[in-house]
Design a protein around this motif. Structure first.
Motif, mmCIF file in Angstrom:
data_model
loop_
_atom_site.group_PDB
_atom_site.id
_atom_site.type_symbol
_atom_site.label_atom_id
_atom_site.label_comp_id
_atom_site.label_asym_id
_atom_site.label_seq_id
_atom_site.Cartn_x
_atom_site.Cartn_y
_atom_site.Cartn_z
ATOM 1 N N TYR A 1 67.814 80.342 16.088
ATOM 2 C CA TYR A 1 69.022 80.058 15.312
ATOM 3 C C TYR A 1 70.262 80.364 16.145
ATOM 4 O O TYR A 1 71.382 80.252 15.677
ATOM 5 N N SER B 1 71.751 75.129 13.200
ATOM 6 C CA SER B 1 72.547 75.498 12.021
ATOM 7 C C SER B 1 72.961 74.247 11.262
ATOM 8 O O SER B 1 72.939 74.214 10.021
ATOM 9 N N GLU C 1 71.810 73.134 7.584
ATOM 10 C CA GLU C 1 72.836 72.932 6.565
ATOM 11 C C GLU C 1 72.617 71.621 5.813
ATOM 12 O O GLU C 1 72.766 71.566 4.582
#
Length: 332
Positions: free
Chosen positions: A53, A59, A63
């Protein structure tokens, strides 16, 4: 003498009716309860384990998946193995033990997850592989990635169009299949051209904080070079930071792959030669769509999707600056 019998009979009938009414109400209540339980939608749990991550790319993927999962009223459990295969295996097994409804995985390594993927299949947990590929594809329900090989090809072609010859340093991450294919695409393109020579291989695991010291150590060797080819933008940013710190960025051609907001800005400024854009937004959206197709037992076609990529240089970067991370486009 018949009267008592009549009273007894009536009393018996009343008791019978009362018992029947209680039983009927109880049965009706049970039916209602069962239907209510059936009608209530229990939230589903989706597990996501990326290779790390510590990369904004994942990310953004996460999302986009999270938006769709929340819209369905479900839960997304995101875990970070920090590039550790051992830790990733443990995390996947933990999610399987929790009986998640689907798994999203970016493998730390091309090989090494056979047991975990097989176990997920045994429990009928669909597996979605994102951003790269995995050796045991027969256990995978859906796979979406960029054309990683072509990303490397595009970097090499741009370099060859710009420079009649070059000495090249590579920042690599060969244990990740996506990283391996990018560098392979680059090397395959130049292999029949002896005027382009690789003078250094550096493994940085695609991490900025590893690319910077690796590049600094290379610079101290005083090996002449013209081009720094990097498997992704974070490693390119780390390499450039080392070059700037040692006042050696001027005149160097730096290539990255991702199309991160930071890399596009550096391309616009003329400090970085090019980045090859991929779209984590599109990847996340496609992965999310696949999750719910699989949970609804709908057919996915194609089962493997390879998304096109696009070279970004100073000539076309303005078209990509309006959005932080580009959405997949028809021409991309």
């Amino acid at each position: 003498m018949q009267k008592p019998k009549s009273y007894a009979y009536v009393f018996f009938c009343i008791l019978l009716c009362f018992a029947f009414a209680i039983g009927s109400n109880y049965g009706l209540e049970r039916i209602i309860q069962r239907n209510l339980i059936y009608d209530i939608k229990m939230p589903k749990n989706i597990g996501a384990v990326y290779m790390t991550y510590n990369n904004p790319f994942y990310s953004v993927v996460n999302e986009e998946i999270s938006k769709v999962v929340k819209k369905h009223g479900d839960n997304l459990i995101t875990l970070d193995p920090s590039l550790s295969l051992k830790k990733q295996k443990e995390q996947i097994n933990d999610l399987i033990d929790q009986r998640v409804d689907a798994l999203v995985i970016t493998p730390v390594r091309f090989k090494g997850l056979t047991k975990e993927l097989k176990r997920a299949k045994q429990y009928n947990i669909p597996v979605i592989i994102v951003d790269t590929e995995v050796a045991d594809s027969k256990y995978v329900s859906y796979n979406v990635s960029s054309d990683n090989y072509n990303a490397g090809v595009q970097c090499a072609q741009d370099m060859m169009a710009e420079l009649p010859s070059a000495r090249i340093a590579l920042l690599e991450h060969n244990s990740a299949y996506s990283g391996y294919m990018r560098i392979k695409g680059f090397l395959d393109t130049i292999q029949d051209h002896p005027e382009y020579q690789v003078v250094k291989h550096m493994d940085c695991k695609g991490q900025l904080e590893k690319a910077m010291p690796a590049t600094k150590a290379f610079l101290k060797e005083n090996i002449p070079f013209d081009v720094l080819m990097c498997l992704n933008d974070p490693s390119a940013l780390g390499g450039m930071a080392a070059l700037e710190e040692m006042n050696q960025l001027d005149g160097k051609y730096v290539y990255g792959i991702d199309g991160t907001p930071e890399a596009k800005q550096l391309v616009e400024e003329g400090r970085m030669r090019a980045t090859v854009a991929q779209s984590p937004k599109t990847m996340g959206q496609k992965a999310a769509k696949a999750i719910y197709c699989l949970l609804d037992h709908k057919k996915i076609a194609p089962r493997v999707e390879v998304l096109p990529v696009q070279k970004i240089t100073k000539d076309n970067v303005s078209a990509y600056l309006s959005e932080e991370w580009q959405i997949g486009r028809a021409h991309v």
